[in-house]
Enzyme design. Structure first.
Site, PDB file in Angstrom:
ATOM      1  N   THR A  60     -26.212  -1.319  18.098  1.00 26.16           N
ATOM      2  CA  THR A  60     -27.321  -0.375  17.894  1.00 26.16           C
ATOM      3  C   THR A  60     -26.852   0.830  17.070  1.00 26.16           C
ATOM      4  O   THR A  60     -27.483   1.211  16.085  1.00 26.16           O
ATOM      5  CB  THR A  60     -27.837   0.111  19.271  1.00 26.16           C
ATOM      6  OG1 THR A  60     -28.250  -1.025  20.022  1.00 26.16           O
ATOM      7  CG2 THR A  60     -28.998   1.064  19.118  1.00 26.16           C
ATOM      8  N   VAL A  61     -25.742   1.422  17.454  1.00 27.97           N
ATOM      9  CA  VAL A  61     -25.297   2.650  16.791  1.00 27.97           C
ATOM     10  C   VAL A  61     -24.583   2.330  15.468  1.00 27.97           C
ATOM     11  O   VAL A  61     -24.866   2.936  14.427  1.00 27.97           O
ATOM     12  CB  VAL A  61     -24.376   3.481  17.719  1.00 27.97           C
ATOM     13  CG1 VAL A  61     -23.962   4.771  17.016  1.00 27.97           C
ATOM     14  CG2 VAL A  61     -25.075   3.797  19.042  1.00 27.97           C
ATOM     15  N   GLU A 110     -19.871  14.347  18.504  1.00 30.00           N
ATOM     16  CA  GLU A 110     -21.243  14.862  18.629  1.00 30.00           C
ATOM     17  C   GLU A 110     -22.197  13.833  19.239  1.00 30.00           C
ATOM     18  O   GLU A 110     -23.071  14.180  20.040  1.00 30.00           O
ATOM     19  CB  GLU A 110     -21.759  15.281  17.241  1.00 30.00           C
ATOM     20  CG  GLU A 110     -23.120  15.918  17.253  1.00 30.00           C
ATOM     21  CD  GLU A 110     -23.165  17.218  18.052  1.00 30.00           C
ATOM     22  OE1 GLU A 110     -22.525  18.182  17.642  1.00 30.00           O
ATOM     23  OE2 GLU A 110     -23.847  17.257  19.102  1.00 30.00           O
ATOM     24  N   GLY A 147     -27.689  12.281  22.204  1.00 30.21           N
ATOM     25  CA  GLY A 147     -28.165  11.567  21.013  1.00 30.21           C
ATOM     26  C   GLY A 147     -28.238  12.440  19.778  1.00 30.21           C
ATOM     27  O   GLY A 147     -27.233  12.986  19.312  1.00 30.21           O
ATOM     28  N   ILE A 152     -29.479  15.388  19.302  1.00 32.30           N
ATOM     29  CA  ILE A 152     -29.466  16.851  19.459  1.00 32.30           C
ATOM     30  C   ILE A 152     -28.043  17.367  19.196  1.00 32.30           C
ATOM     31  O   ILE A 152     -27.100  16.906  19.843  1.00 32.30           O
ATOM     32  CB  ILE A 152     -29.874  17.269  20.898  1.00 32.30           C
ATOM     33  CG1 ILE A 152     -31.265  16.732  21.255  1.00 32.30           C
ATOM     34  CG2 ILE A 152     -29.813  18.779  21.065  1.00 32.30           C
ATOM     35  CD1 ILE A 152     -31.683  17.009  22.700  1.00 32.30           C
ATOM     36  N   GLY A 206     -33.001  -0.296  22.700  1.00 31.32           N
ATOM     37  CA  GLY A 206     -31.619   0.080  22.367  1.00 31.32           C
ATOM     38  C   GLY A 206     -31.196   1.411  22.968  1.00 31.32           C
ATOM     39  O   GLY A 206     -30.233   2.026  22.519  1.00 31.32           O
ATOM     40  N   ASP A 223     -24.041   8.059  33.389  1.00 25.85           N
ATOM     41  CA  ASP A 223     -24.060   8.337  31.942  1.00 25.85           C
ATOM     42  C   ASP A 223     -24.350   9.831  31.720  1.00 25.85           C
ATOM     43  O   ASP A 223     -23.661  10.501  30.935  1.00 25.85           O
ATOM     44  CB  ASP A 223     -25.101   7.467  31.236  1.00 25.85           C
ATOM     45  CG  ASP A 223     -25.173   7.784  29.744  1.00 25.85           C
ATOM     46  OD1 ASP A 223     -24.294   7.332  29.006  1.00 25.85           O
ATOM     47  OD2 ASP A 223     -26.084   8.533  29.342  1.00 25.85           O
ATOM     48  N   LYS A 255     -21.850  13.022  30.226  1.00 32.09           N
ATOM     49  CA  LYS A 255     -22.233  14.013  29.212  1.00 32.09           C
ATOM     50  C   LYS A 255     -22.103  15.429  29.780  1.00 32.09           C
ATOM     51  O   LYS A 255     -21.689  16.364  29.073  1.00 32.09           O
ATOM     52  CB  LYS A 255     -23.669  13.743  28.752  1.00 32.09           C
ATOM     53  CG  LYS A 255     -23.800  12.400  28.040  1.00 32.09           C
ATOM     54  CD  LYS A 255     -25.260  11.978  27.935  1.00 32.09           C
ATOM     55  CE  LYS A 255     -25.403  10.636  27.239  1.00 32.09           C
ATOM     56  NZ  LYS A 255     -26.763  10.088  27.330  1.00 32.09           N
ATOM     57  N   GLY A 305     -30.860   5.821  21.023  1.00 38.17           N
ATOM     58  CA  GLY A 305     -31.456   4.952  20.005  1.00 38.17           C
ATOM     59  C   GLY A 305     -30.651   5.013  18.723  1.00 38.17           C
ATOM     60  O   GLY A 305     -29.842   5.930  18.503  1.00 38.17           O
TER      61      GLY A 305
HETATM   62  P1  NAP Z   1     -24.050  -2.205  21.408  1.00 39.04           P
HETATM   63  O1  NAP Z   1     -25.374  -2.289  20.750  1.00 39.04           O
HETATM   64  O2  NAP Z   1     -23.776  -3.052  22.612  1.00 39.04           O
HETATM   65  O3  NAP Z   1     -22.945  -2.492  20.284  1.00 39.04           O
HETATM   66  C1  NAP Z   1     -21.580  -2.594  20.572  1.00 39.04           C
HETATM   67  C2  NAP Z   1     -20.871  -3.129  19.347  1.00 39.04           C
HETATM   68  O4  NAP Z   1     -19.470  -3.130  19.599  1.00 39.04           O
HETATM   69  C3  NAP Z   1     -21.264  -4.582  18.987  1.00 39.04           C
HETATM   70  O5  NAP Z   1     -21.272  -4.740  17.599  1.00 39.04           O
HETATM   71  C4  NAP Z   1     -20.125  -5.399  19.614  1.00 39.04           C
HETATM   72  O6  NAP Z   1     -19.882  -6.617  18.956  1.00 39.04           O
HETATM   73  C5  NAP Z   1     -18.957  -4.442  19.397  1.00 39.04           C
HETATM   74  N1  NAP Z   1     -17.862  -4.664  20.343  1.00 39.04           N
HETATM   75  C6  NAP Z   1     -17.938  -4.618  21.696  1.00 39.04           C
HETATM   76  N2  NAP Z   1     -16.720  -4.862  22.228  1.00 39.04           N
HETATM   77  C7  NAP Z   1     -15.889  -5.061  21.191  1.00 39.04           C
HETATM   78  C8  NAP Z   1     -14.511  -5.361  21.088  1.00 39.04           C
HETATM   79  N3  NAP Z   1     -13.760  -5.532  22.173  1.00 39.04           N
HETATM   80  N4  NAP Z   1     -13.963  -5.482  19.852  1.00 39.04           N
HETATM   81  C9  NAP Z   1     -14.723  -5.335  18.745  1.00 39.04           C
HETATM   82  N5  NAP Z   1     -16.040  -5.047  18.780  1.00 39.04           N
HETATM   83  C10 NAP Z   1     -16.606  -4.912  19.989  1.00 39.04           C
HETATM   84  O7  NAP Z   1     -23.735  -0.700  21.862  1.00 39.04           O
HETATM   85  P2  NAP Z   1     -24.357   0.642  21.263  1.00 39.04           P
HETATM   86  O8  NAP Z   1     -25.650   0.927  21.950  1.00 39.04           O
HETATM   87  O9  NAP Z   1     -24.292   0.605  19.791  1.00 39.04           O
HETATM   88  O10 NAP Z   1     -23.326   1.731  21.860  1.00 39.04           O
HETATM   89  C11 NAP Z   1     -22.023   1.851  21.337  1.00 39.04           C
HETATM   90  C12 NAP Z   1     -21.376   3.114  21.893  1.00 39.04           C
HETATM   91  O11 NAP Z   1     -22.189   4.251  21.545  1.00 39.04           O
HETATM   92  C13 NAP Z   1     -21.224   3.173  23.400  1.00 39.04           C
HETATM   93  O12 NAP Z   1     -20.048   3.872  23.717  1.00 39.04           O
HETATM   94  C14 NAP Z   1     -22.438   3.969  23.857  1.00 39.04           C
HETATM   95  O13 NAP Z   1     -22.213   4.652  25.079  1.00 39.04           O
HETATM   96  C15 NAP Z   1     -22.541   4.969  22.730  1.00 39.04           C
HETATM   97  N6  NAP Z   1     -23.874   5.543  22.521  1.00 39.04           N
HETATM   98  C16 NAP Z   1     -24.953   4.723  22.441  1.00 39.04           C
HETATM   99  C17 NAP Z   1     -26.200   5.295  22.214  1.00 39.04           C
HETATM  100  C18 NAP Z   1     -27.434   4.448  22.122  1.00 39.04           C
HETATM  101  O14 NAP Z   1     -28.532   5.037  22.083  1.00 39.04           O
HETATM  102  N7  NAP Z   1     -27.345   3.147  22.077  1.00 39.04           N
HETATM  103  C19 NAP Z   1     -26.324   6.678  22.092  1.00 39.04           C
HETATM  104  C20 NAP Z   1     -25.180   7.498  22.170  1.00 39.04           C
HETATM  105  C21 NAP Z   1     -23.957   6.893  22.385  1.00 39.04           C
HETATM  106  P3  NAP Z   1     -20.986  -7.793  18.875  1.00 39.04           P
HETATM  107  O15 NAP Z   1     -21.988  -7.302  17.856  1.00 39.04           O
HETATM  108  O16 NAP Z   1     -20.239  -9.004  18.441  1.00 39.04           O
HETATM  109  O17 NAP Z   1     -21.580  -7.902  20.248  1.00 39.04           O
HETATM  110  N1  HSE Z   2     -27.735   5.158  27.374  1.00 38.47           N
HETATM  111  C1  HSE Z   2     -27.765   6.480  26.862  1.00 38.47           C
HETATM  112  C2  HSE Z   2     -29.085   7.137  27.221  1.00 38.47           C
HETATM  113  C3  HSE Z   2     -27.565   6.470  25.381  1.00 38.47           C
HETATM  114  O1  HSE Z   2     -30.013   6.416  27.593  1.00 38.47           O
HETATM  115  O2  HSE Z   2     -29.182   8.361  27.147  1.00 38.47           O
HETATM  116  C4  HSE Z   2     -27.418   7.834  24.779  1.00 38.47           C
HETATM  117  O3  HSE Z   2     -26.219   8.425  25.155  1.00 38.47           O
END
Ligand code: NAP
Ligand code: HSE
Length: 437
Positions: free
Chosen positions: A13-14, A131, A136, A138, A189, A203, A207, A305
């Site tokens: 997603t990110v 950041e 997210g 902000i 997402g 979570d 933060k 997101g």
């Molecule tokens: P996600 O959609 O599950 O994507 C994770 C990505 O990392 C996928 O591409 C996955 O590969 C890859 N991955 C996972 N384990 C791996 C490994 N061992 N080696 C190499 N690649 C690996 O997660 P996301 O929502 O983008 O979140 C990623 C991070 O950002 C997390 O730490 C989350 O807490 C943080 N975050 C997320 C959001 C949000 O809104 N989603 C907001 C702020 C922060 P595959 O594609 O092959 O599965």
């Molecule tokens: N899972 C987190 C949330 C993503 O819903 O706020 C953003 O950090």
């Protein structure tokens, strides 16, 4: 114009959001920053997974070895957006030791292991930016660290988990049940790979730890926090709160106590329905803070997101690119501990008002027994509600709004109340915060 190679650890997603935003606004970002950011490699877990191959990148753009990205000589900034703890910490430490600037969105890792990572980065003279880890889109990390550097912070009250806020909003406004609302949040997402951390409050707690660490310069052990998630909120609590003029929000509270200790906690909390935080709905986050120089300030925006998080990651990338040209580690990175604050207040010593919901026998004298038990612990009742309807077992619901009490004192009183023959445990206990002062 210099081009700076960026490596992504994660393309979900990110990660994909960062790639797409740079593709869309790369020229604008280059004009503004004076450097062109180019993503040259991305690590994923499963190379066989069906995914749309991003336009304009070579076939070997993806690898399933994070080490390949870190070791790639073109990569000067490593962006960690894969999540996880042990393996991910090892990757970040490898990147830092290799002298690569690091950007991460991983609040769980930084809250749990941040001290080791930041201390290593300081020793190695490497900048670490985060950041996107908090709220997210902000820019609250930048605000606390840079814009409000003049302030002692008195308090932060924040809705900082988009998934929980989305679920509570959908339960309150559309009458969805918990599972349906969570499913929607996952599809958008917003949720973590393991949504347990979203719904159990951790979570948001991660933060809150990062905000408190930045604001007060102290390393915080997660075990020192009181954390409760929205999994403890029933549809009936949302309805009763509404009837009494409150809204339930998952609220992170950080507050300096009169003795200088800092309380940090996350709880589903009743807040006044006419307070601005009560109208923060869906995936939106908001943080109300008070600084002794600036006074009150309020931040609002999408907390999760692809787009909002990518926006935050790219703001870090711009700082990281600038940092590459500076001789010292910039102040806008890492964490600088200091000695002005030093103590996290134990959860039992934090005071609050409370909402108490009990299933009780509908017989005379029950309210008196409960009021007496509370009185023995020095806790007053500010209002009471007993709806006419009974539960299927014929018990009445008793909702008590309680005066301010120490959490430890309140929990002792609730244990005593739960042992009364006229009360069917468990009692439901939620915080109440007027958000005044
Ligand atoms: P996600 O959609 O599950 O994507 C994770 C990505 O990392 C996928 O591409 C996955 O590969 C890859 N991955 C996972 N384990 C791996 C490994 N061992 N080696 C190499 N690649 C690996 O997660 P996301 O929502 O983008 O979140 C990623 C991070 O950002 C997390 O730490 C989350 O807490 C943080 N975050 C997320 C959001 C949000 O809104 N989603 C907001 C702020 C922060 P595959 O594609 O092959 O599965
Ligand atoms: N899972 C987190 C949330 C993503 O819903 O706020 C953003 O950090």
């Amino acid at each position: 114009m210099e081009t700076i190679g960026v490596g992504l650890l994660g393309f979900g997603t990110v990660g994909r959001g960062v790639f797409e935003a740079l593709a869309m606004n790369g020229d604008l970002i280059a004009e503004r920053t004076g450097v062109r950011l180019q993503i040259v490699r991305a690590a994923v877990r499963d190379l066989a997974k069906t995914r749309v191959h991003p336009a304009g990148v070579p076939l070997d753009f993806f690898t399933d070895r994070a080490a390949d990205v870190i070791a790639d000589p073109r990569v000067r900034i490593v962006v960690e957006v894969m999540g996880g703890l042990d393996e991910t910490q090892a990757h970040l430490e490898q990147a830092i030791r290799a002298g690569k600037t690091v950007v991460t969105a991983n609040k769980a890792l930084l809250a749990e292991r941040g001290r080791a990572i930041f201390e290593l980065a300081a020793r190695e003279g490497v900048a670490v930016f985060f950041e996107a880890s908090t709220a997210g889109g902000i820019p609250i990390i930048k605000a606390v660290r840079e814009a409000f550097v003049a302030n002692h912070f008195t308090s932060f009250h924040g809705i900082i988990n988009g998934t929980s806020n989305y679920i509570l909003t959908r339960m309150t406004e559309a009458g969805l049940d918990f599972a349906q609302a969570l499913q929607e949040a996952q599809a958008q997402g917003y949720a973590e790979a393991d949504p347990t951390l979203d719904v159990n409050g951790w979570d948001a707690a991660h933060k809150a730890i990062l905000l408190a660490t930045l604001a007060y310069g102290i390393w915080i052990d997660p075990a020192q926090l009181s954390v409760q998630g929205i999994d403890s909120v029933g549809a009936e609590d949302i309805a009763f709160a509404k009837q009494l003029g409150w809204r339930i929000k998952l609220l992170a509270g950080i507050r300096v106590q009169p003795d200088g200790g800092v309380s940090v906690g996350v709880h589903p909390t009743l807040i006044p329905q006419d307070h601005v935080l009560a109208s923060v709905n869906g995936v939106f986050n908001a943080i109300a803070l008070h600084g002794d120089v600036v006074g009150d300030a309020l931040f609002y925006g999408r907390g999760a997101g692809s787009g909002p998080t990518a926006s935050a990651v790219i703001s870090d990338l711009a700082d990281a690119a600038t940092a590459l040209f500076s001789k010292s580690v910039p102040r806008c990175s890492g964490v600088r501990p200091h000695s002005l604050y030093g103590r996290i207040v134990p959860p039992d010593d934090v005071t609050s008002r409370f909402y108490l919901r009990l299933a009780v026998e509908d017989t005379p004298g029950v309210l008196g027994q409960i009021a007496s038990a509370l009185g023995r612990h020095g806790i007053g009742i500010s209002s009471a509600l007993q709806p006419e309807q009974h539960d299927p077992a014929g018990r009445a619901q008793l909702i008590l709004m309680l005066d301010r009490a120490r959490s430890g004192q309140l929990r002792a009183a609730v244990r005593e109340i739960e042992s009364l023959p006229c009360v069917q445990p468990p009692a439901k206990l939620l915080r109440v915060e007027t958000l005044k002062g």
